[in-house]
Design a protein around this motif. Sequence first.
Motif, PDB file in Angstrom:
ATOM      1  N   PRO A 164       0.681  -1.101   0.071  1.00 18.58           N
ATOM      2  CA  PRO A 164       0.015   0.107   0.024  1.00 18.58           C
ATOM      3  C   PRO A 164       0.906   1.222   0.099  1.00 18.58           C
ATOM      4  O   PRO A 164       1.969   1.135   0.487  1.00 18.58           O
ATOM      5  CB  PRO A 164      -0.791  -0.229   1.570  1.00 18.58           C
ATOM      6  N   ALA A 165       0.225   2.362  -0.446  1.00 16.07           N
ATOM      7  CA  ALA A 165       1.244   3.487  -0.838  1.00 16.07           C
ATOM      8  C   ALA A 165       1.717   4.025   0.904  1.00 16.07           C
ATOM      9  O   ALA A 165       2.736   4.543   0.825  1.00 16.07           O
ATOM     10  CB  ALA A 165       0.298   4.654  -1.124  1.00 16.07           C
ATOM     11  N   ALA A 166       0.914   3.838   1.756  1.00 14.74           N
ATOM     12  CA  ALA A 166       1.129   4.329   3.179  1.00 14.74           C
ATOM     13  C   ALA A 166       2.603   3.645   3.584  1.00 14.74           C
ATOM     14  O   ALA A 166       3.268   4.309   4.219  1.00 14.74           O
ATOM     15  CB  ALA A 166       0.228   4.149   3.978  1.00 14.74           C
TER      16      ALA A 166
ATOM     17  N   GLU B 299      -0.864  -9.353  15.141  1.00 19.29           N
ATOM     18  CA  GLU B 299      -0.405  -8.699  14.156  1.00 19.29           C
ATOM     19  C   GLU B 299      -1.243  -7.486  14.131  1.00 19.29           C
ATOM     20  O   GLU B 299      -2.413  -7.139  14.531  1.00 19.29           O
ATOM     21  CB  GLU B 299      -0.862  -9.481  12.972  1.00 19.29           C
ATOM     22  N   THR B 300      -0.532  -6.231  13.697  1.00 18.77           N
ATOM     23  CA  THR B 300      -1.013  -4.877  13.872  1.00 18.77           C
ATOM     24  C   THR B 300      -0.937  -4.201  12.431  1.00 18.77           C
ATOM     25  O   THR B 300      -0.130  -3.343  12.445  1.00 18.77           O
ATOM     26  CB  THR B 300      -0.487  -4.320  15.136  1.00 18.77           C
ATOM     27  N   PRO B 301      -1.487  -4.697  11.391  1.00 18.08           N
ATOM     28  CA  PRO B 301      -1.382  -4.043  10.085  1.00 18.08           C
ATOM     29  C   PRO B 301      -2.048  -2.638  10.266  1.00 18.08           C
ATOM     30  O   PRO B 301      -3.025  -2.456  10.955  1.00 18.08           O
ATOM     31  CB  PRO B 301      -2.074  -4.850   9.253  1.00 18.08           C
ATOM     32  N   GLN B 302      -1.524  -1.716   9.439  1.00 19.83           N
ATOM     33  CA  GLN B 302      -2.183  -0.170   9.817  1.00 19.83           C
ATOM     34  C   GLN B 302      -2.366   0.486   8.474  1.00 19.83           C
ATOM     35  O   GLN B 302      -1.539   0.066   7.381  1.00 19.83           O
ATOM     36  CB  GLN B 302      -1.144   0.540  10.624  1.00 19.83           C
TER      37      GLN B 302
ATOM     38  N   PHE C 260       7.631   1.656  17.585  1.00 19.88           N
ATOM     39  CA  PHE C 260       8.454   0.736  16.825  1.00 19.88           C
ATOM     40  C   PHE C 260       8.026   0.940  15.433  1.00 19.88           C
ATOM     41  O   PHE C 260       6.965   0.401  15.171  1.00 19.88           O
ATOM     42  CB  PHE C 260       8.538  -0.633  17.445  1.00 19.88           C
ATOM     43  N   HIS C 261       8.728   1.613  14.577  1.00 19.22           N
ATOM     44  CA  HIS C 261       8.486   1.592  13.267  1.00 19.22           C
ATOM     45  C   HIS C 261       9.780   0.685  12.516  1.00 19.22           C
ATOM     46  O   HIS C 261      10.789   1.159  12.517  1.00 19.22           O
ATOM     47  CB  HIS C 261       8.399   3.154  12.720  1.00 19.22           C
ATOM     48  N   ASN C 262       9.372  -0.237  11.655  1.00 15.64           N
ATOM     49  CA  ASN C 262      10.162  -0.996  10.959  1.00 15.64           C
ATOM     50  C   ASN C 262      10.310  -0.414   9.540  1.00 15.64           C
ATOM     51  O   ASN C 262       9.548  -0.508   8.510  1.00 15.64           O
ATOM     52  CB  ASN C 262       9.749  -2.261  10.825  1.00 15.64           C
ATOM     53  N   PRO C 263      11.225   0.504   9.298  1.00 16.12           N
ATOM     54  CA  PRO C 263      11.270   1.126   8.113  1.00 16.12           C
ATOM     55  C   PRO C 263      11.838   0.246   7.015  1.00 16.12           C
ATOM     56  O   PRO C 263      11.543   0.446   5.624  1.00 16.12           O
ATOM     57  CB  PRO C 263      12.657   2.071   8.272  1.00 16.12           C
TER      58      PRO C 263
ATOM     59  N   PRO D 184       7.565  -2.044   6.847  1.00 12.59           N
ATOM     60  CA  PRO D 184       6.747  -1.472   7.936  1.00 12.59           C
ATOM     61  C   PRO D 184       5.379  -2.490   8.235  1.00 12.59           C
ATOM     62  O   PRO D 184       4.969  -2.202   9.342  1.00 12.59           O
ATOM     63  CB  PRO D 184       6.159  -0.392   7.087  1.00 12.59           C
ATOM     64  N   SER D 185       5.245  -3.320   7.294  1.00 17.13           N
ATOM     65  CA  SER D 185       3.978  -4.313   7.581  1.00 17.13           C
ATOM     66  C   SER D 185       4.386  -5.274   8.617  1.00 17.13           C
ATOM     67  O   SER D 185       3.612  -6.171   9.000  1.00 17.13           O
ATOM     68  CB  SER D 185       3.557  -4.844   6.358  1.00 17.13           C
TER      69      SER D 185
END
Length: 452
Positions: free
Chosen positions: A9-11, A31-34, A129-132, A135-136
């Motif tokens: 996704p673009a996000a 799991e926490t997709p966003q 926590f952001h996994n660059p 990210p998913s």
Amino acid sequence: MRPAGADRPAAVRLRTGGPAVSRRTPGPDPETPQGGQGPLHGGPVAGPAGTAGLRTMARADIMNRAKRWVNAKVPYSMSRYWADGYRQDCSGYVSMAWHLPGNEWTGSLAEFGTRIERKDLKPGDILLFHNPDDPSQGSHVTIFGGWADGTHTKYVAYEQAKPHTRRQTTPMAYWNNSSQYQAYRYKALKGVDTAGGQLGGDEGNGFPGAGVFGPGEDNAYVALLGRLLAGYGFDIGGTAGPGSRWGEAHRQATQAFQRAQGWAGAEADGVPGPDTWSLLVNGTGRKAVPAPPAGTAHGAAPPAGTGPAAQPVPTGPRKAAPPAGVPARPGTAPPATAAARKAAPPATAAARKAAPPATTAPRKAAPPAVAATAPAFPGHGHFRPGSSGGHVDTLRRQLVKRGFGRHYSPRPGPRWGDADRRSVEAFQRAQGWRGAGADGYPGPETWRRLFS
């Protein structure tokens, strides 16, 4: 050939690069997709709203907003939006709690906060926590609600996760990828001035959250609680002072104060909540009944356990007893001492016959604090987004009766909504309450005053 990551996704294509992060391992964390950045209620992606003009918020404001979704059990979704306009995923939840102008994601939330050390975490801060790299995979964010143990290895986490918003004790910082989580504090925060441990902002009255009170807690809020309780006659530490470390004496004194307000059961559990805190800091709570001093007509000092901190005040207002030698009420003489009774000659029959009957001034009854027909407070769970039933109807009728029904024009909806919250908030503000004391959700003291 399509470029790598084009199917995402673009996000999640907004940022790349950065250190590789371990994949998720089996554990209790879901799991926490966003979704990505966007306006409230969804719609075309307009890009980040920016940090200019952020709302100034106290910690109590953040935690009260966080609790709304917990109470409502908002279902998890990366594509749906709750009634308040925020996306129903982990980053949308934090965007809602911080009252951001739009929906953010884990890759942008840090822009709205200031990096802090984990040891400095306070309720309303976040662990991000952001996994660059992907990210998913694993990216997540939680709201810190307070330490759960004295060693600071566990904390109370507020988070949006499958199947719905939850509050639970969580390892520091999370079950997986714990070392990757960073602590952030909202940029436009008010409520705590760390200089000297003094409280500031929100007129010093913002409820800091229940997480700062409990076994192992040692902070300025606990110290302030002790001073406030002592001012109401519920002493904790004697001459040594209450201190800043929570102990059993704090719980007992808090419980005694709550019972003095006429509360019982879960509303008098010894842990400060928004209603308890509001009464303490605003000076509107009932004080402890002073124990009779030693050597009075009723004997020596009261036995242990029956002093000020153990005696609840009745629900009706009580007038203070007059000092010795002052008539108890107009038109009556002070009681004669034993010596005077012994020295005074008995009245003769003729004197008794001739003397006019003594008159006494009419005695006014103290008005009851609560109307005789006032219903008992049914509990916070009956007043949340989407609630309906007899308790909501009872509240609405009383608000209208008291002149706080203008938000119900032309008529209230079938379920609890914003008109109810604004009506309750108007009533609370009419009591002189601010901040967490006027959040628009009825508590025991709001209920008591509304039906007084």
